[in-house]
Design a protein around this motif. Structure first.
Motif, PDB file in Angstrom:
ATOM      1  N   ALA A 101       0.867  -1.178   0.000  1.00 16.75           N
ATOM      2  CA  ALA A 101       0.000   0.000   0.000  1.00 16.75           C
ATOM      3  C   ALA A 101       0.900   1.223   0.000  1.00 16.75           C
ATOM      4  O   ALA A 101       1.982   1.208   0.593  1.00 16.75           O
ATOM      5  CB  ALA A 101      -0.920   0.012   1.224  1.00 16.75           C
ATOM      6  N   THR A 102       0.462   2.288  -0.651  1.00 17.40           N
ATOM      7  CA  THR A 102       1.262   3.500  -0.768  1.00 17.40           C
ATOM      8  C   THR A 102       0.443   4.691  -0.298  1.00 17.40           C
ATOM      9  O   THR A 102      -0.763   4.771  -0.572  1.00 17.40           O
ATOM     10  CB  THR A 102       1.704   3.722  -2.228  1.00 17.40           C
ATOM     11  OG1 THR A 102       2.398   2.553  -2.679  1.00 17.40           O
ATOM     12  CG2 THR A 102       2.615   4.922  -2.356  1.00 17.40           C
ATOM     13  N   ALA A 103       1.093   5.610   0.412  1.00 19.52           N
ATOM     14  CA  ALA A 103       0.420   6.822   0.859  1.00 19.52           C
ATOM     15  C   ALA A 103      -0.050   7.629  -0.348  1.00 19.52           C
ATOM     16  O   ALA A 103       0.510   7.533  -1.440  1.00 19.52           O
ATOM     17  CB  ALA A 103       1.368   7.652   1.723  1.00 19.52           C
ATOM     18  N   GLN A 104      -1.077   8.446  -0.151  1.00 21.93           N
ATOM     19  CA  GLN A 104      -1.680   9.172  -1.264  1.00 21.93           C
ATOM     20  C   GLN A 104      -0.697  10.115  -1.944  1.00 21.93           C
ATOM     21  O   GLN A 104      -0.805  10.369  -3.142  1.00 21.93           O
ATOM     22  CB  GLN A 104      -2.904   9.950  -0.780  1.00 21.93           C
ATOM     23  CG  GLN A 104      -4.093   9.054  -0.463  1.00 21.93           C
ATOM     24  CD  GLN A 104      -5.339   9.838  -0.120  1.00 21.93           C
ATOM     25  OE1 GLN A 104      -5.292  11.044   0.108  1.00 21.93           O
ATOM     26  NE2 GLN A 104      -6.472   9.154  -0.073  1.00 21.93           N
ATOM     27  N   ASN A 105       0.276  10.628  -1.201  1.00 20.39           N
ATOM     28  CA  ASN A 105       1.269  11.518  -1.807  1.00 20.39           C
ATOM     29  C   ASN A 105       2.459  10.759  -2.392  1.00 20.39           C
ATOM     30  O   ASN A 105       3.383  11.366  -2.934  1.00 20.39           O
ATOM     31  CB  ASN A 105       1.761  12.560  -0.799  1.00 20.39           C
ATOM     32  CG  ASN A 105       2.375  11.933   0.440  1.00 20.39           C
ATOM     33  OD1 ASN A 105       2.640  10.727   0.489  1.00 20.39           O
ATOM     34  ND2 ASN A 105       2.604  12.733   1.466  1.00 20.39           N
ATOM     35  N   GLY A 106       2.445   9.433  -2.278  1.00 18.63           N
ATOM     36  CA  GLY A 106       3.486   8.600  -2.859  1.00 18.63           C
ATOM     37  C   GLY A 106       4.775   8.546  -2.070  1.00 18.63           C
ATOM     38  O   GLY A 106       5.739   7.904  -2.504  1.00 18.63           O
ATOM     39  N   ILE A 107       4.831   9.194  -0.896  1.00 21.24           N
ATOM     40  CA  ILE A 107       6.089   9.270  -0.150  1.00 21.24           C
ATOM     41  C   ILE A 107       6.373   7.984   0.620  1.00 21.24           C
ATOM     42  O   ILE A 107       7.484   7.456   0.570  1.00 21.24           O
ATOM     43  CB  ILE A 107       6.080  10.489   0.799  1.00 21.24           C
ATOM     44  CG1 ILE A 107       6.109  11.786  -0.030  1.00 21.24           C
ATOM     45  CG2 ILE A 107       7.265  10.434   1.763  1.00 21.24           C
ATOM     46  CD1 ILE A 107       6.017  13.044   0.797  1.00 21.24           C
ATOM     47  N   ARG A 157      -1.678 -17.698   5.757  1.00 20.18           N
ATOM     48  CA  ARG A 157      -2.923 -16.927   5.704  1.00 20.18           C
ATOM     49  C   ARG A 157      -2.676 -15.443   5.482  1.00 20.18           C
ATOM     50  O   ARG A 157      -3.606 -14.686   5.219  1.00 20.18           O
ATOM     51  CB  ARG A 157      -3.712 -17.151   6.999  1.00 20.18           C
ATOM     52  CG  ARG A 157      -4.185 -18.593   7.161  1.00 20.18           C
ATOM     53  CD  ARG A 157      -4.788 -18.840   8.526  1.00 20.18           C
ATOM     54  NE  ARG A 157      -5.957 -18.009   8.756  1.00 20.18           N
ATOM     55  CZ  ARG A 157      -6.554 -17.890   9.947  1.00 20.18           C
ATOM     56  NH1 ARG A 157      -6.072 -18.537  10.981  1.00 20.18           N
ATOM     57  NH2 ARG A 157      -7.606 -17.122  10.089  1.00 20.18           N
ATOM     58  N   LEU A 158      -1.429 -15.023   5.575  1.00 18.60           N
ATOM     59  CA  LEU A 158      -1.109 -13.619   5.280  1.00 18.60           C
ATOM     60  C   LEU A 158      -1.468 -13.254   3.844  1.00 18.60           C
ATOM     61  O   LEU A 158      -1.722 -12.081   3.546  1.00 18.60           O
ATOM     62  CB  LEU A 158       0.382 -13.351   5.507  1.00 18.60           C
ATOM     63  CG  LEU A 158       0.861 -13.232   6.955  1.00 18.60           C
ATOM     64  CD1 LEU A 158       2.375 -13.269   6.999  1.00 18.60           C
ATOM     65  CD2 LEU A 158       0.350 -11.935   7.578  1.00 18.60           C
ATOM     66  N   PHE A 159      -1.481 -14.245   2.962  1.00 15.80           N
ATOM     67  CA  PHE A 159      -1.788 -13.956   1.563  1.00 15.80           C
ATOM     68  C   PHE A 159      -3.268 -13.633   1.349  1.00 15.80           C
ATOM     69  O   PHE A 159      -3.668 -13.289   0.232  1.00 15.80           O
ATOM     70  CB  PHE A 159      -1.325 -15.114   0.684  1.00 15.80           C
ATOM     71  CG  PHE A 159       0.178 -15.197   0.599  1.00 15.80           C
ATOM     72  CD1 PHE A 159       0.869 -14.458  -0.337  1.00 15.80           C
ATOM     73  CD2 PHE A 159       0.897 -15.976   1.496  1.00 15.80           C
ATOM     74  CE1 PHE A 159       2.259 -14.506  -0.392  1.00 15.80           C
ATOM     75  CE2 PHE A 159       2.284 -16.026   1.443  1.00 15.80           C
ATOM     76  CZ  PHE A 159       2.970 -15.282   0.498  1.00 15.80           C
ATOM     77  N   ASP A 160      -4.068 -13.721   2.417  1.00 18.25           N
ATOM     78  CA  ASP A 160      -5.453 -13.264   2.373  1.00 18.25           C
ATOM     79  C   ASP A 160      -5.594 -11.855   2.948  1.00 18.25           C
ATOM     80  O   ASP A 160      -6.713 -11.362   3.105  1.00 18.25           O
ATOM     81  CB  ASP A 160      -6.364 -14.213   3.175  1.00 18.25           C
ATOM     82  CG  ASP A 160      -6.472 -15.577   2.517  1.00 18.25           C
ATOM     83  OD1 ASP A 160      -6.378 -15.636   1.274  1.00 18.25           O
ATOM     84  OD2 ASP A 160      -6.645 -16.575   3.235  1.00 18.25           O
ATOM     85  N   VAL A 161      -4.472 -11.224   3.270  1.00 19.99           N
ATOM     86  CA  VAL A 161      -4.500  -9.885   3.887  1.00 19.99           C
ATOM     87  C   VAL A 161      -4.213  -8.828   2.828  1.00 19.99           C
ATOM     88  O   VAL A 161      -3.370  -9.015   1.954  1.00 19.99           O
ATOM     89  CB  VAL A 161      -3.460  -9.793   5.028  1.00 19.99           C
ATOM     90  CG1 VAL A 161      -3.411  -8.375   5.601  1.00 19.99           C
ATOM     91  CG2 VAL A 161      -3.803 -10.794   6.141  1.00 19.99           C
ATOM     92  N   ARG A 162      -4.940  -7.707   2.915  1.00 21.43           N
ATOM     93  CA  ARG A 162      -4.688  -6.552   2.074  1.00 21.43           C
ATOM     94  C   ARG A 162      -4.544  -5.320   2.962  1.00 21.43           C
ATOM     95  O   ARG A 162      -5.006  -5.318   4.105  1.00 21.43           O
ATOM     96  CB  ARG A 162      -5.807  -6.344   1.057  1.00 21.43           C
ATOM     97  CG  ARG A 162      -5.930  -7.479   0.043  1.00 21.43           C
ATOM     98  CD  ARG A 162      -4.714  -7.573  -0.854  1.00 21.43           C
ATOM     99  NE  ARG A 162      -4.818  -8.667  -1.813  1.00 21.43           N
ATOM    100  CZ  ARG A 162      -4.332  -9.880  -1.633  1.00 21.43           C
ATOM    101  NH1 ARG A 162      -3.707 -10.190  -0.496  1.00 21.43           N
ATOM    102  NH2 ARG A 162      -4.456 -10.806  -2.561  1.00 21.43           N
ATOM    103  N   MET A 163      -3.930  -4.267   2.429  1.00 19.61           N
ATOM    104  CA  MET A 163      -3.702  -3.058   3.214  1.00 19.61           C
ATOM    105  C   MET A 163      -4.195  -1.836   2.431  1.00 19.61           C
ATOM    106  O   MET A 163      -4.208  -1.823   1.208  1.00 19.61           O
ATOM    107  CB  MET A 163      -2.216  -2.880   3.525  1.00 19.61           C
ATOM    108  CG  MET A 163      -1.582  -4.027   4.270  1.00 19.61           C
ATOM    109  SD  MET A 163       0.097  -3.631   4.859  1.00 19.61           S
ATOM    110  CE  MET A 163       0.961  -3.328   3.311  1.00 19.61           C
TER     111      MET A 163
END
Length: 280
Positions: free
Chosen positions: A196-202, A240-246
Protein backbone atom coordinates in the motif's frame (compact mmCIF):
# COMPACT_ATOMS: atom_id res chain seq x y z
CA UNK A 1 -18.84 -27.47 -8.89
CA UNK A 2 -17.14 -30.82 -8.21
CA UNK A 3 -13.84 -30.71 -6.32
CA UNK A 4 -11.86 -31.92 -9.38
CA UNK A 5 -13.36 -29.22 -11.56
CA UNK A 6 -12.56 -26.55 -8.95
CA UNK A 7 -8.96 -27.81 -8.82
CA UNK A 8 -8.70 -27.67 -12.62
CA UNK A 9 -10.01 -24.08 -12.66
CA UNK A 10 -7.53 -23.09 -9.94
CA UNK A 11 -4.62 -24.68 -11.81
CA UNK A 12 -5.67 -23.00 -15.05
CA UNK A 13 -5.79 -19.62 -13.27
CA UNK A 14 -2.34 -20.20 -11.78
CA UNK A 15 -0.86 -21.10 -15.17
CA UNK A 16 -2.50 -18.06 -16.76
CA UNK A 17 -1.05 -15.80 -14.07
CA UNK A 18 2.45 -17.23 -14.61
CA UNK A 19 2.16 -16.68 -18.33
CA UNK A 20 0.98 -13.08 -17.77
CA UNK A 21 4.05 -12.25 -15.72
CA UNK A 22 6.34 -14.36 -17.85
CA UNK A 23 7.12 -16.62 -14.86
CA UNK A 24 9.35 -13.65 -14.17
CA UNK A 25 10.37 -14.38 -10.65
CA UNK A 26 11.56 -17.89 -11.29
CA UNK A 27 15.11 -16.96 -12.20
CA UNK A 28 15.56 -14.44 -9.42
CA UNK A 29 17.39 -15.08 -6.18
CA UNK A 30 15.41 -14.42 -3.03
CA UNK A 31 11.78 -13.41 -2.64
CA UNK A 32 11.24 -11.37 -5.81
CA UNK A 33 7.73 -11.49 -7.31
CA UNK A 34 9.20 -10.66 -10.73
CA UNK A 35 7.65 -8.49 -13.46
CA UNK A 36 4.40 -8.26 -15.41
CA UNK A 37 4.60 -8.75 -19.16
CA UNK A 38 1.29 -8.12 -20.88
CA UNK A 39 -1.72 -8.00 -18.61
CA UNK A 40 -3.49 -4.78 -17.67
CA UNK A 41 -0.32 -2.88 -16.88
CA UNK A 42 0.04 -0.03 -14.40
CA UNK A 43 -2.35 2.91 -14.11
CA UNK A 44 -1.60 6.52 -13.24
CA UNK A 45 -2.88 7.93 -9.94
CA UNK A 46 -6.04 9.34 -11.49
CA UNK A 47 -6.51 6.27 -13.73
CA UNK A 48 -6.46 8.49 -16.85
CA UNK A 49 -3.44 6.62 -18.28
CA UNK A 50 -2.25 3.03 -18.31
CA UNK A 51 1.10 1.60 -19.39
CA UNK A 52 1.50 -1.97 -20.65
CA UNK A 53 4.76 -3.76 -21.54
CA UNK A 54 4.66 -6.52 -24.15
CA UNK A 55 7.46 -8.65 -25.56
CA UNK A 56 7.94 -10.04 -29.04
CA UNK A 57 11.07 -11.37 -30.77
CA UNK A 58 13.38 -10.10 -28.05
CA UNK A 59 11.93 -6.58 -28.14
CA UNK A 60 9.84 -4.85 -25.50
CA UNK A 61 7.07 -2.48 -26.59
CA UNK A 62 5.55 -0.13 -24.02
CA UNK A 63 2.14 1.28 -24.89
CA UNK A 64 0.36 4.19 -23.20
CA UNK A 65 -3.44 3.97 -23.23
CA UNK A 66 -6.05 6.54 -22.26
CA UNK A 67 -8.96 5.77 -19.94
CA UNK A 68 -11.06 4.52 -22.87
CA UNK A 69 -8.37 2.14 -24.10
CA UNK A 70 -7.20 4.33 -26.95
CA UNK A 71 -3.51 4.19 -27.84
CA UNK A 72 -1.67 7.43 -27.11
CA UNK A 73 1.93 6.45 -27.89
CA UNK A 74 4.36 3.58 -28.07
CA UNK A 75 8.03 3.05 -27.38
CA UNK A 76 10.33 0.12 -28.14
CA UNK A 77 13.40 -1.25 -26.35
CA UNK A 78 15.85 -4.02 -27.06
CA UNK A 79 15.57 -6.94 -24.64
CA UNK A 80 12.90 -8.42 -22.40
CA UNK A 81 11.53 -6.05 -19.77
CA UNK A 82 8.35 -5.76 -17.75
CA UNK A 83 6.43 -3.68 -15.24
CA UNK A 84 7.90 -4.54 -11.82
CA UNK A 85 5.77 -6.46 -9.35
CA UNK A 86 6.33 -5.37 -5.75
CA UNK A 87 4.38 -8.10 -3.95
CA UNK A 88 3.02 -11.58 -4.61
CA UNK A 89 -0.58 -10.34 -4.63
CA UNK A 90 0.14 -8.70 -7.99
CA UNK A 91 0.79 -5.16 -6.72
CA UNK A 92 2.71 -3.21 -9.36
CA UNK A 93 5.32 -0.46 -9.13
CA UNK A 94 7.59 1.54 -11.37
CA UNK A 95 5.46 4.61 -12.16
CA UNK A 96 6.51 7.79 -10.36
CA UNK A 97 3.75 9.51 -8.39
CA UNK A 98 4.23 12.65 -10.48
CA UNK A 99 3.57 10.52 -13.56
CA UNK A 100 6.71 11.64 -15.42
CA UNK A 101 8.84 8.50 -15.38
CA UNK A 102 8.36 4.75 -15.63
CA UNK A 103 10.83 2.07 -14.53
CA UNK A 104 10.94 -1.33 -16.20
CA UNK A 105 12.92 -4.35 -15.01
CA UNK A 106 14.39 -7.44 -16.62
CA UNK A 107 12.83 -10.68 -15.38
CA UNK A 108 16.16 -12.49 -15.26
CA UNK A 109 19.82 -11.95 -14.49
CA UNK A 110 21.67 -11.82 -17.82
CA UNK A 111 25.46 -12.20 -17.99
CA UNK A 112 25.57 -11.82 -14.21
CA UNK A 113 23.72 -8.49 -14.17
CA UNK A 114 20.23 -7.24 -13.38
CA UNK A 115 18.89 -4.61 -15.77
CA UNK A 116 16.51 -1.68 -15.21
CA UNK A 117 15.50 1.12 -17.55
CA UNK A 118 13.88 4.48 -16.87
CA UNK A 119 11.52 5.90 -19.50
CA UNK A 120 9.99 9.33 -19.93
CA UNK A 121 6.22 8.86 -19.92
CA UNK A 122 5.82 11.91 -22.18
CA UNK A 123 7.66 10.23 -25.06
CA UNK A 124 8.26 6.66 -23.81
CA UNK A 125 11.88 7.33 -24.75
CA UNK A 126 14.81 5.90 -22.81
CA UNK A 127 16.23 8.18 -20.08
CA UNK A 128 18.59 5.81 -18.28
CA UNK A 129 19.76 2.19 -18.28
CA UNK A 130 20.98 0.58 -15.05
CA UNK A 131 22.89 -2.72 -15.01
CA UNK A 132 23.97 -4.01 -11.60
CA UNK A 133 26.13 -7.03 -10.93
CA UNK A 134 24.24 -9.75 -9.05
CA UNK A 135 20.57 -10.36 -8.41
CA UNK A 136 18.45 -7.26 -7.87
CA UNK A 137 14.75 -6.44 -8.08
CA UNK A 138 12.65 -3.30 -8.01
CA UNK A 139 11.24 -2.04 -4.70
CA UNK A 140 10.01 1.56 -4.95
CA UNK A 141 10.40 4.98 -6.56
CA UNK A 142 10.29 8.41 -4.92
CA UNK A 143 7.27 10.50 -5.98
CA UNK A 144 9.49 12.90 -7.95
CA UNK A 145 11.17 10.01 -9.76
CA UNK A 146 14.66 11.03 -8.60
CA UNK A 147 15.43 8.12 -6.28
CA UNK A 148 14.98 4.45 -7.12
CA UNK A 149 14.90 1.75 -4.43
CA UNK A 150 16.13 -1.73 -5.30
CA UNK A 151 16.30 -5.03 -3.44
CA UNK A 152 19.75 -6.63 -3.44
CA UNK A 153 19.37 -10.39 -2.97
CA UNK A 154 22.09 -12.19 -1.04
CA UNK A 155 22.22 -15.29 -3.28
CA UNK A 156 20.08 -17.33 -5.61
CA UNK A 157 17.24 -18.92 -3.66
CA UNK A 158 18.12 -17.05 -0.45
CA UNK A 159 15.36 -15.13 1.39
CA UNK A 160 17.98 -12.68 2.73
CA UNK A 161 18.22 -9.27 1.13
CA UNK A 162 18.71 -5.57 1.74
CA UNK A 163 17.21 -2.42 0.26
CA UNK A 164 19.53 -0.02 -1.60
CA UNK A 165 18.91 3.44 -3.03
CA UNK A 166 19.95 4.56 -6.52
CA UNK A 167 20.22 8.29 -7.22
CA UNK A 168 18.74 8.62 -10.70
CA UNK A 169 19.75 12.28 -11.02
CA UNK A 170 23.44 11.44 -10.49
CA UNK A 171 23.37 7.91 -11.91
CA UNK A 172 24.85 6.49 -8.73
CA UNK A 173 24.09 3.55 -6.43
CA UNK A 174 24.32 4.81 -2.85
CA UNK A 175 26.72 2.85 -0.69
CA UNK A 176 24.68 2.51 2.51
CA UNK A 177 21.74 0.13 2.69
CA UNK A 178 18.34 1.52 3.67
CA UNK A 179 17.80 -0.07 7.08
CA UNK A 180 15.75 0.19 10.23
CA UNK A 181 18.34 1.62 12.65
CA UNK A 182 16.69 -0.25 15.51
CA UNK A 183 17.78 -3.55 13.92
CA UNK A 184 21.45 -2.70 13.89
CA UNK A 185 21.94 -3.02 10.15
CA UNK A 186 20.94 -6.68 9.90
CA UNK A 187 19.83 -7.91 6.47
CA UNK A 188 16.11 -8.62 6.12
CA UNK A 189 14.43 -11.90 5.35
CA UNK A 190 10.95 -12.61 4.11
CA UNK A 191 8.63 -12.49 1.11
CA UNK A 192 6.53 -9.43 0.09
CA UNK A 193 2.83 -10.22 0.35
CA UNK A 194 1.03 -6.96 -0.46
CA UNK A 195 1.78 -3.25 -0.86
CA UNK A 196 0.00 0.00 0.00
CA UNK A 197 1.26 3.50 -0.77
CA UNK A 198 0.42 6.82 0.86
CA UNK A 199 -1.68 9.17 -1.26
CA UNK A 200 1.27 11.52 -1.81
CA UNK A 201 3.49 8.60 -2.86
CA UNK A 202 6.09 9.27 -0.15
CA UNK A 203 5.57 6.26 2.12
CA UNK A 204 5.54 2.71 0.69
CA UNK A 205 4.21 0.04 3.07
CA UNK A 206 4.92 -3.62 2.30
CA UNK A 207 3.61 -6.58 4.29
CA UNK A 208 6.24 -9.34 4.56
CA UNK A 209 5.87 -12.99 5.45
CA UNK A 210 8.77 -14.16 7.64
CA UNK A 211 8.90 -17.92 8.26
CA UNK A 212 10.52 -18.67 11.61
CA UNK A 213 9.78 -15.17 12.89
CA UNK A 214 7.08 -12.54 13.07
CA UNK A 215 5.65 -11.05 9.89
CA UNK A 216 6.20 -7.34 9.55
CA UNK A 217 5.32 -4.22 7.62
CA UNK A 218 8.29 -2.52 5.98
CA UNK A 219 7.63 1.23 5.96
CA UNK A 220 9.87 3.06 3.48
CA UNK A 221 10.09 6.85 3.28
CA UNK A 222 11.00 7.19 -0.39
CA UNK A 223 12.12 10.82 -0.20
CA UNK A 224 14.39 10.55 2.84
CA UNK A 225 15.60 7.00 2.28
CA UNK A 226 14.56 5.90 5.77
CA UNK A 227 12.84 2.67 6.78
CA UNK A 228 11.14 1.02 9.74
CA UNK A 229 10.11 -2.61 10.24
CA UNK A 230 6.89 -2.94 12.25
CA UNK A 231 6.40 -6.45 13.61
CA UNK A 232 2.88 -7.89 13.75
CA UNK A 233 1.68 -10.14 16.60
CA UNK A 234 0.58 -12.86 14.19
CA UNK A 235 -0.07 -16.15 15.96
CA UNK A 236 -1.47 -18.22 13.13
CA UNK A 237 -0.25 -19.90 9.98
CA UNK A 238 1.67 -17.29 7.99
CA UNK A 239 0.29 -18.76 4.79
CA UNK A 240 -2.92 -16.93 5.70
CA UNK A 241 -1.11 -13.62 5.28
CA UNK A 242 -1.79 -13.96 1.56
CA UNK A 243 -5.45 -13.26 2.37
CA UNK A 244 -4.50 -9.88 3.89
CA UNK A 245 -4.69 -6.55 2.07
CA UNK A 246 -3.70 -3.06 3.21
CA UNK A 247 -4.88 0.49 2.57
CA UNK A 248 -3.88 3.91 3.84
CA UNK A 249 -6.69 5.93 5.36
CA UNK A 250 -5.77 9.25 6.89
CA UNK A 251 -3.05 8.59 9.47
CA UNK A 252 -3.71 4.86 9.62
CA UNK A 253 -2.54 1.83 7.69
CA UNK A 254 -5.44 -0.62 7.80
CA UNK A 255 -4.96 -4.39 7.40
CA UNK A 256 -8.02 -6.38 6.37
CA UNK A 257 -8.94 -9.87 5.26
CA UNK A 258 -9.98 -10.28 1.63
CA UNK A 259 -13.61 -10.30 2.79
CA UNK A 260 -13.18 -6.87 4.36
CA UNK A 261 -12.88 -7.84 8.05
CA UNK A 262 -10.46 -5.47 9.74
CA UNK A 263 -7.51 -7.23 11.38
CA UNK A 264 -5.36 -4.38 12.60
CA UNK A 265 -4.44 -0.74 12.19
CA UNK A 266 -1.01 0.87 12.35
CA UNK A 267 -0.60 4.48 13.39
CA UNK A 268 1.56 5.90 10.58
CA UNK A 269 3.01 8.58 12.84
CA UNK A 270 3.90 6.51 15.90
CA UNK A 271 4.01 3.14 14.06
CA UNK A 272 2.05 1.44 16.84
CA UNK A 273 0.02 -1.69 15.98
CA UNK A 274 -3.56 -2.02 17.21
CA UNK A 275 -4.80 -5.57 16.66
CA UNK A 276 -8.52 -6.30 16.43
CA UNK A 277 -8.94 -9.97 15.65
CA UNK A 278 -7.00 -13.22 15.95
CA UNK A 279 -4.60 -14.40 14.65
CA UNK A 280 -3.31 -10.85 15.05
Amino acid sequence: MPALARLAVALYALVAMLVAVGAAGAGKGGPSPGVQIGGKGIASNNASLRYVARVSAGQTTVTAYDADGGILRRGSLTGILGIPLVAFDGSLGGLAHNGRSLVLASPDVIAGRSRFVVLSTRTLGLQRTIALRGTWSYDALSPDGRKLYLVEHAAAGSPTYRVRAYDLARGKLLREAVIDPRQGGRAMTGAPVTRATAQNGIWAYTLYQKPGGLPFVHALHTMRGKALCIELPWRGNQGRLFDVRMRVQGRQLILTKLGGVQLATIDTREFVVHAHENPL
